[in-house]
Scaffold this motif. Structure first.
Motif, short mmCIF file in Angstrom:
data_model
loop_
_atom_site.label_atom_id
_atom_site.label_comp_id
_atom_site.label_asym_id
_atom_site.label_seq_id
_atom_site.Cartn_x
_atom_site.Cartn_y
_atom_site.Cartn_z
N ARG B 368 0.84 -1.21 0.00
CA ARG B 368 0.00 0.00 0.00
C ARG B 368 0.87 1.26 0.00
N THR B 369 1.89 1.25 0.81
CA THR B 369 2.72 2.45 0.92
C THR B 369 3.83 2.46 -0.12
N ARG B 370 4.22 1.26 -0.57
CA ARG B 370 5.38 1.23 -1.47
C ARG B 370 4.98 1.52 -2.91
N TYR B 428 -14.02 -11.98 -2.86
CA TYR B 428 -12.72 -12.31 -3.48
C TYR B 428 -11.97 -11.09 -3.95
N SER B 429 -12.70 -10.02 -4.36
CA SER B 429 -11.94 -8.87 -4.85
C SER B 429 -11.24 -8.17 -3.70
N PHE B 430 -11.90 -8.09 -2.55
CA PHE B 430 -11.21 -7.41 -1.45
C PHE B 430 -10.24 -8.31 -0.74
N ARG B 431 -10.44 -9.63 -0.83
CA ARG B 431 -9.40 -10.54 -0.35
C ARG B 431 -8.09 -10.22 -1.07
N LEU B 432 -8.22 -10.01 -2.39
CA LEU B 432 -7.05 -9.69 -3.19
C LEU B 432 -6.41 -8.39 -2.71
N VAL B 433 -7.24 -7.36 -2.52
CA VAL B 433 -6.70 -6.06 -2.08
C VAL B 433 -6.01 -6.20 -0.74
N PHE B 434 -6.69 -6.85 0.21
CA PHE B 434 -6.16 -6.92 1.58
C PHE B 434 -4.88 -7.73 1.63
N VAL B 435 -4.85 -8.85 0.89
CA VAL B 435 -3.66 -9.71 0.98
C VAL B 435 -2.47 -9.05 0.29
N VAL B 436 -2.73 -8.39 -0.84
CA VAL B 436 -1.61 -7.88 -1.62
C VAL B 436 -1.09 -6.57 -1.03
N PHE B 437 -1.99 -5.70 -0.60
CA PHE B 437 -1.55 -4.33 -0.28
C PHE B 437 -1.48 -4.04 1.21
#
Lengths: 104, 611, 170
Positions: B368-370, B428-437
């Protein structure tokens, strides 16, 4: 001079006997020289039959075929004897039962 | 308006140039040609669209007669109506952004020339597909995009896995294409033309609603659409097609080509209205695909495979819309999906690009920050995908769900299924956001995306946010879908479901309030997870049903059972040869004796005949 | 009187042939063969073919047999060769060839049983032969000349000591 009147079957029988003798010699002998001689006998027997037939009809054709047979015999003997020399040179024998490179 | 024929010409000419150069052009030239030609096409499309919006007049443009065989005279001709304008705008607009992005993404690749050649060829073929005036020209474009898809999925052909993924994509879509070709044959023999508008008129006058022929014809066309758009029986190729470069996935396997099936059904909707059973089948295929793909997306851990399954799921929504007769809503969802899915793929591509080709989401984290630009892009894309209120996806998906609700009979079931799909989409879309960022960082990015990558992301962000406010000029193309008379309750449920999905995803993957790990670690949980991870084991099913019987059959044929007969003849001849060769003793006397024996026999026969 | 001469010559030809083919010594066999050929020449003459009789003596008994004589002298088989020949002529070797040629002779005689009439008794002069040979049979003359040429080339080729030379080269 005129020729004799000889029954054809007798002349042809003589030619047949001579031919059979040639065949017997061809099958019997193992020496290539004797085989060539047998061939000569057979050719000669055939020539006798032709000449006899020519004499029967008093035509020249029989003797002309005899001439051709003579030519064949001469050529055959020339090549055949050349082969005899080569066989003797390569196999050191004239026994045709030993010169059997052509077996399958 | 003579600029219409320029639209497909630019990308096709550029593709020809790039292909003929055989990779000898410097990469700067290749990039300018590749992106520039699509940009020029986009400008032409914009001019065409402005002219069309000004007077709303349908334009037909004939270049030449393609071939003339008796009655059959297909032309190279374009038909420009509202639907075509919408599709052209998406293809060239989103296409140009993705080409621009590709310039940076593929800069280091040695075969960038080949890449842009294929991409331009794809854009040209796709434009032919949507602009075609007759179904044969459409089919040309249809096969053209199929070839480009094959070439681009297998772009990095040195890895055999990529090659096999490309072959799978090609073969599976070929099944659908064969059905579609049969459908075209049937339509031509029955109606005597393949020009779309005369064809629809002829069908309308010759066939009654519910006749066998329209049902058969539409079922065959549907087969083609299902194959190209990766719907249920033939969807297995799309997740594997992620082997290609990420911009390819964004352009071909998310924004444009896979929606060709939707376009085909929308273009020939007159036929489908004559065949209610097929129409209903479209809806059920869409619903089952969207649910199945959504469940499968929950379990994936490859970032691109998640997006691939979500693409299948979203196209399922479009099919659902077509099935319930809400054609305009389906096309609307197609457009918004093109925006936000292209955005998501490009953002995912940026993540992959900055993380040394890392695909596993559990080895990312904390970006998220990088990578702030990417994070915001991804967040907006996910929000649109999950149809959070006031994003573009919300408007289109909401319209589809409302249309489903209003369909009498099965409508409520379809609506409920679609709603469940929306919930899963949120998760599933926010799983992606939360896990990745969010969370801990596992891999460090080594650089930031440059402007050529950031600019397309920014533009697509804007489009994903405000795309829902677009009014597509489809009024004259499709019959009016009726006035939405559903109650406010339905509206509130539609709004609330994605939010619930977001909440669940937060609790499961970020807040860790729910014991998801323990659930997954239990035996049934693990089995279910593996089941979904393998895409409901459909690949294994097809493997057992078709692939393995086919390969064993071909292995059997490879032993050439027919040839065995001839080989037996040969073997017998050889055996006889060996036996007979034994007679060849080489003994002269033996030969003479056998000859005499034969002579004797001959003479005996002669004597017997003489007497 | 002349008929008696014919049968006598036939008997001589038969006996000489049988003796020629059963000798162990090749030189002896050759002499018998020449006798047989001379007897056949007599038969030709008696049947009214004097030209054929002359050719039989000159070419057959003369030229061809001389070739045999040369070869036999070149090979120089010697005493042990004669002994081996005698051994090969022993008992059992006669069975199959004897039966086969006897059967064939029987068939020949059966086939020639009905040969018509007798020879005409008129001689055919060499002039008639020459006219026929270079008239209707001119093609046969060409073929015969080609045959003789090929025999010449073949005999020359085979007669060279090329195999020995090649072996020496190795």
């Amino acid at each position: 001079m005129n020729g004799l009147q000889i029954p054809m079957e007798q002349v042809l029988a003589l030619a047949g006997i001579l031919f059979s003798c040639g065949l017997l010699g061809l099958m019997l002998r193992r020496n290539i020289i004797f085989m060539l001689m047998s061939l000569e006998v057979m050719l000669n027997a055939a020539a006798l039959a032709f000449v006899a037939a020519g004499a029967k009809w008093s035509q020249a054709d029989g003797q002309i075929i005899f001439l051709l047979i003579l030519t064949v015999a001469a050529a055959e003997v020339a090549v055949g004897l050349g082969l005899v020399l080569q066989i003797q040179r390569r196999f050191k024998t004239l026994d045709m039962d030993q010169a059997r490179r052509l077996r399958g | 308006m003579t600029a219409i024929w320029l639209i497909p010409l630019f990308p096709l000419a550029s593709a020809t140039l790039l292909l003929l150069s055989a990779g000898r052009l410097p990469r700067q030239v290749a990039a300018v040609l590749g992106a520039g030609s699509v940009g020029l096409a986009a400008v032409c499309v914009a001019l065409t669209a402005r002219a069309f919006l000004a007077d709303g007049e349908v334009r037909e443009f004939t270049l030449w007669t393609w071939m003339a065989v008796g009655e059959f005279t297909p032309r190279i001709a374009f038909y420009i109506d509202g639907l075509t304008v919408v599709m052209m705008s998406v293809i060239t607009g989103v296409g140009f952004l993705i080409h621009l992005y590709s310039v940076e993404f593929m800069w280091e690749d040695e075969s960038i020339c080949r890449y842009f050649a294929y991409m331009n060829l794809f854009v040209g073929a796709m434009l032919l597909l949507v602009m075609a005036d007759n179904l044969l020209l459409l089919y040309l474009g249809w096969e053209g995009v199929g070839v480009c898809s094959y070439l681009l999925v297998g772009f990095w052909y040195r890895d055999p896995a990529n090659g096999s993924a490309a072959r799978k994509a090609f073969v599976v879509t070929r099944i659908g294409d064969t059905a579609m070709a049969l459908g075209l044959f049937l339509l031509f023999t029955e109606l005597g033309t393949l020009d779309i508008q005369p064809l629809l008129a002829a069908a309308d006058s010759q066939w009654q609603v519910g006749d066998t022929l329209p049902i058969l014809a539409t079922a065959l066309l549907l087969g083609g659409a299902v194959g190209k758009s990766a719907q249920l029986p033939l969807h297995t190729w799309l997740p594997d097609a992620m082997a290609g470069p990420t911009p390819v996935s964004a352009l071909i396997h998310a924004a444009t080509m896979v929606t060709a099936g939707v376009y085909l059904i929308a273009r020939t909707f007159g036929l489908f209205q004559l065949a209610p059973p097929t129409q209903e089948a479209v809806a059920w295929i869409g619903l089952s695909t969207l649910l199945l793909a959504a469940f499968a997306a929950l379990a994936q851990h490859d970032i691109k495979r998640i997006l691939a399954y979500s693409t299948i799921s979203q196209i399922g929504y479009m099919f659902l819309a077509l099935g319930v007769g809400a054609y305009a809503s389906g096309i609307f969802h197609l457009v918004t999906h093109a925006f936000f899915k292209a955005l998501l793929f490009l953002a995912a591509g940026a993540v992959i690009h900055c993380l040394h080709h890392e695909h596993n989401i559990f080895r990312m984290g904390g970006l998220r920050t990088r990578l702030p630009v990417v994070f915001w892009s991804f967040l907006i894309g996910s929000a649109a995908l999950a149809a959070l209120p006031f994003t573009s996806g919300f408007y289109s998906k909401d319209a589809i769900l409302l249309s489903a609700w209003e369909l009498p009979g099965i409508g409520h079931w379809l609506w409920a299924g679609g709603l469940l799909g929306a919930l899963l989409t949120g998760i599933y879309s926010f799983r992606l956001v939360f896990v990745v960022f969010f969370g801990e960082a596992h891999t460090q990015p080594d650089h930031q995306p440059g402007w050529k990558m950031s600019l397309p992301l920014a533009v697509l962000c804007v489009l994903s946010l405000v795309g829902g406010l677009l009014v597509l000029p489809l009024g004259n193309v499709f019959p009016p879908s009726g006035h939405h008379a559903a109650g406010h309750t339905i509206e509130y449920i539609s709004i609330g479901t994605p939010l619930l999905g977001l909440l669940l995803a937060y609790l499961l993957f970020l807040g860790r309030q729910l014991p998801v790990d323990r659930l997954v670690d239990s035996a049934p949980g693990r089995n279910l997870r593996n089941f979904w991870l393998s895409g409901w084991r459909i690949d294994q099913l097809y493997d057992a049903l078709w692939v393995r019987p086919f390969t064993s059959l071909s292995r059997w044929w490879r032993n050439e059972p027919v040839d065995r007969i001839y080989n037996a003849v040969v073997a017998f001849t050889q055996w006889a040869h060996h036996k007979l060769a034994a007679l060849q003793t080489g003994e002269l006397r033996w030969y003479a004796t056998t000859m005499v024996f034969g002579l004797m026999l001959l003479l005996a026969i002669m004597l017997r005949n003489a007497t | 009187m002349m008929e008696m001469l014919f049968y006598l010559a036939a008997l001589v030809a038969l006996l000489a042939t049988v003796l020629a083919l059963t000798r162990a010594n090749a030189a002896h066999a050759l002499i018998y063969l020449i006798v047989s050929l001379l007897a056949v020449a007599v038969l030709f003459f008696l049947m009214g073919a004097p030209f054929a009789a002359a050719l039989e003596i000159v070419i057959y008994a003369g030229a061809i047999m001389v070739l045999f004589v040369f070869v036999i002298m070149m090979l120089n088989v010697g005493e042990e060769g004669v002994a081996r020949e005698r051994e090969w002529l022993g008992g059992r070797n006669w069975i199959v060839p004897g039966i086969l040629s006897a059967l064939l002779l029987l068939e020949l005689l059966l086939a020639l049983r009905h040969a018509p009439a007798a020879t005409s008794g008129t001689a055919v002069a060499p002039k008639a032969i020459g006219l026929t040979l270079f008239g209707p049979y001119v093609l046969a003359v060409e073929i015969a000349s080609m045959l003789l040429l090929s025999g010449l080339v073949g005999a020359y080729h085979l007669g060279r000591r090329f195999i020995v030379r090649r072996e020496r080269k190795r």
